[in-house]
Design a protein around this motif. Structure first.
Motif, short mmCIF file in Angstrom:
data_model
loop_
_atom_site.label_atom_id
_atom_site.label_comp_id
_atom_site.label_asym_id
_atom_site.label_seq_id
_atom_site.Cartn_x
_atom_site.Cartn_y
_atom_site.Cartn_z
N LYS A 8 -3.12 9.98 -49.66
CA LYS A 8 -2.24 9.09 -50.42
C LYS A 8 -0.77 9.48 -50.22
CE LYS A 8 -5.62 7.74 -53.85
NZ LYS A 8 -6.03 7.77 -55.23
N VAL A 9 -0.49 10.77 -50.25
CA VAL A 9 0.88 11.24 -50.10
C VAL A 9 1.39 10.96 -48.70
CG1 VAL A 9 2.36 13.30 -50.06
CG2 VAL A 9 0.69 13.00 -51.90
N THR A 10 0.63 11.35 -47.67
CA THR A 10 1.10 11.14 -46.31
C THR A 10 1.16 9.65 -45.96
OG1 THR A 10 -1.12 11.48 -45.38
CG2 THR A 10 0.36 13.39 -45.47
N GLY A 11 0.26 8.86 -46.52
CA GLY A 11 0.30 7.41 -46.30
C GLY A 11 1.55 6.81 -46.92
N ALA A 12 1.88 7.24 -48.13
CA ALA A 12 3.07 6.72 -48.82
C ALA A 12 4.36 7.12 -48.10
CB ALA A 12 3.10 7.24 -50.26
N LEU A 13 4.34 8.27 -47.45
CA LEU A 13 5.51 8.72 -46.71
C LEU A 13 5.59 8.10 -45.31
CD1 LEU A 13 5.45 12.53 -47.60
CD2 LEU A 13 7.02 10.78 -48.46
N GLY A 14 4.56 7.34 -44.94
CA GLY A 14 4.56 6.69 -43.63
C GLY A 14 4.17 7.61 -42.49
N LEU A 15 3.53 8.73 -42.81
CA LEU A 15 3.14 9.69 -41.77
C LEU A 15 1.76 9.40 -41.19
CD1 LEU A 15 4.36 12.95 -43.51
CD2 LEU A 15 5.50 11.65 -41.70
N GLY A 16 0.94 8.68 -41.92
CA GLY A 16 -0.41 8.37 -41.45
C GLY A 16 -1.46 8.93 -42.39
N ARG A 17 -2.70 8.66 -42.04
CA ARG A 17 -3.82 9.11 -42.84
C ARG A 17 -4.89 9.71 -41.94
NH1 ARG A 17 -4.85 6.73 -47.75
NH2 ARG A 17 -7.04 6.65 -47.25
N VAL A 18 -5.72 10.57 -42.47
CA VAL A 18 -6.87 11.10 -41.76
C VAL A 18 -8.09 10.40 -42.32
CG1 VAL A 18 -8.25 13.15 -41.30
CG2 VAL A 18 -5.77 13.32 -41.35
N GLU A 19 -8.76 9.63 -41.49
CA GLU A 19 -9.93 8.88 -41.93
C GLU A 19 -11.18 9.73 -41.79
OE1 GLU A 19 -9.67 5.96 -43.41
OE2 GLU A 19 -7.52 5.95 -43.02
N LYS A 20 -12.02 9.68 -42.79
CA LYS A 20 -13.27 10.43 -42.79
C LYS A 20 -14.38 9.52 -42.25
CE LYS A 20 -16.18 13.18 -45.82
NZ LYS A 20 -16.38 13.67 -47.17
N CYS A 21 -15.12 10.01 -41.28
CA CYS A 21 -16.21 9.24 -40.69
C CYS A 21 -17.37 9.14 -41.69
CB CYS A 21 -16.69 9.92 -39.40
SG CYS A 21 -18.04 9.06 -38.61
N THR A 22 -17.84 7.93 -41.91
CA THR A 22 -18.95 7.73 -42.86
C THR A 22 -20.19 7.20 -42.17
OG1 THR A 22 -18.13 5.52 -43.36
CG2 THR A 22 -17.39 7.31 -44.80
N ASP A 23 -20.22 7.20 -40.84
CA ASP A 23 -21.36 6.71 -40.08
C ASP A 23 -22.43 7.82 -40.04
OD1 ASP A 23 -23.21 5.65 -38.36
OD2 ASP A 23 -21.82 5.41 -36.68
N PRO A 24 -23.60 7.60 -40.67
CA PRO A 24 -24.63 8.64 -40.69
C PRO A 24 -25.21 8.94 -39.31
CG PRO A 24 -25.46 6.61 -41.66
CD PRO A 24 -24.00 6.41 -41.39
N LYS A 25 -25.06 8.03 -38.36
CA LYS A 25 -25.59 8.25 -37.00
C LYS A 25 -24.62 9.03 -36.13
CE LYS A 25 -28.30 4.02 -37.10
NZ LYS A 25 -28.49 2.69 -36.53
N CYS A 26 -23.37 9.14 -36.56
CA CYS A 26 -22.35 9.82 -35.78
C CYS A 26 -22.54 11.34 -35.88
CB CYS A 26 -20.97 9.43 -36.30
SG CYS A 26 -19.62 10.17 -35.38
N ASP A 27 -22.33 12.03 -34.78
CA ASP A 27 -22.47 13.48 -34.81
C ASP A 27 -21.11 14.19 -34.79
OD1 ASP A 27 -21.72 12.97 -32.23
OD2 ASP A 27 -23.28 14.19 -31.31
N CYS A 28 -20.04 13.49 -35.16
CA CYS A 28 -18.70 14.06 -35.10
C CYS A 28 -18.51 15.20 -36.12
CB CYS A 28 -17.63 13.00 -35.31
SG CYS A 28 -17.64 12.26 -36.96
N CYS A 29 -19.21 15.16 -37.21
CA CYS A 29 -19.02 16.17 -38.26
C CYS A 29 -20.18 17.14 -38.35
CB CYS A 29 -18.84 15.48 -39.61
SG CYS A 29 -17.40 14.40 -39.64
N ASN A 30 -21.16 16.98 -37.50
CA ASN A 30 -22.34 17.87 -37.57
C ASN A 30 -22.21 19.05 -36.66
OD1 ASN A 30 -23.50 16.09 -39.34
ND2 ASN A 30 -24.46 14.91 -37.74
#
Length: 58
Positions: free
Chosen positions: A36-58
């Motif tokens: 919320k803070v970085t988005g409000a400052l216009g710096l961007g956001r880090v999106e969290k992957c919510t796809d259960p089939k994705c292995d990006c966070c495993n």
């Protein structure tokens, strides 16, 4: 250089640093606040992957 031999912008570095601090201090809630803070400052956001089939966070 940043990830995958590409230049990393100052905004990306600031956004990712805020994520690390937020998650360290307050877990997932801290990450949400950092977004919320970085988005409000216009710096961007880090999106969290919510796809259960994705292995990006495993």
């Amino acid at each position: 250089m940043g990830l995958f031999n590409r230049k990393t912008s100052a905004a990306e570095v600031a956004t990712r640093s805020a994520q690390v601090v937020g998650r360290t201090v307050a877990g997932d809630r801290g990450g949400e606040v950092a977004n919320k803070v970085t988005g409000a400052l216009g710096l961007g956001r880090v999106e969290k992957c919510t796809d259960p089939k994705c292995d990006c966070c495993n």
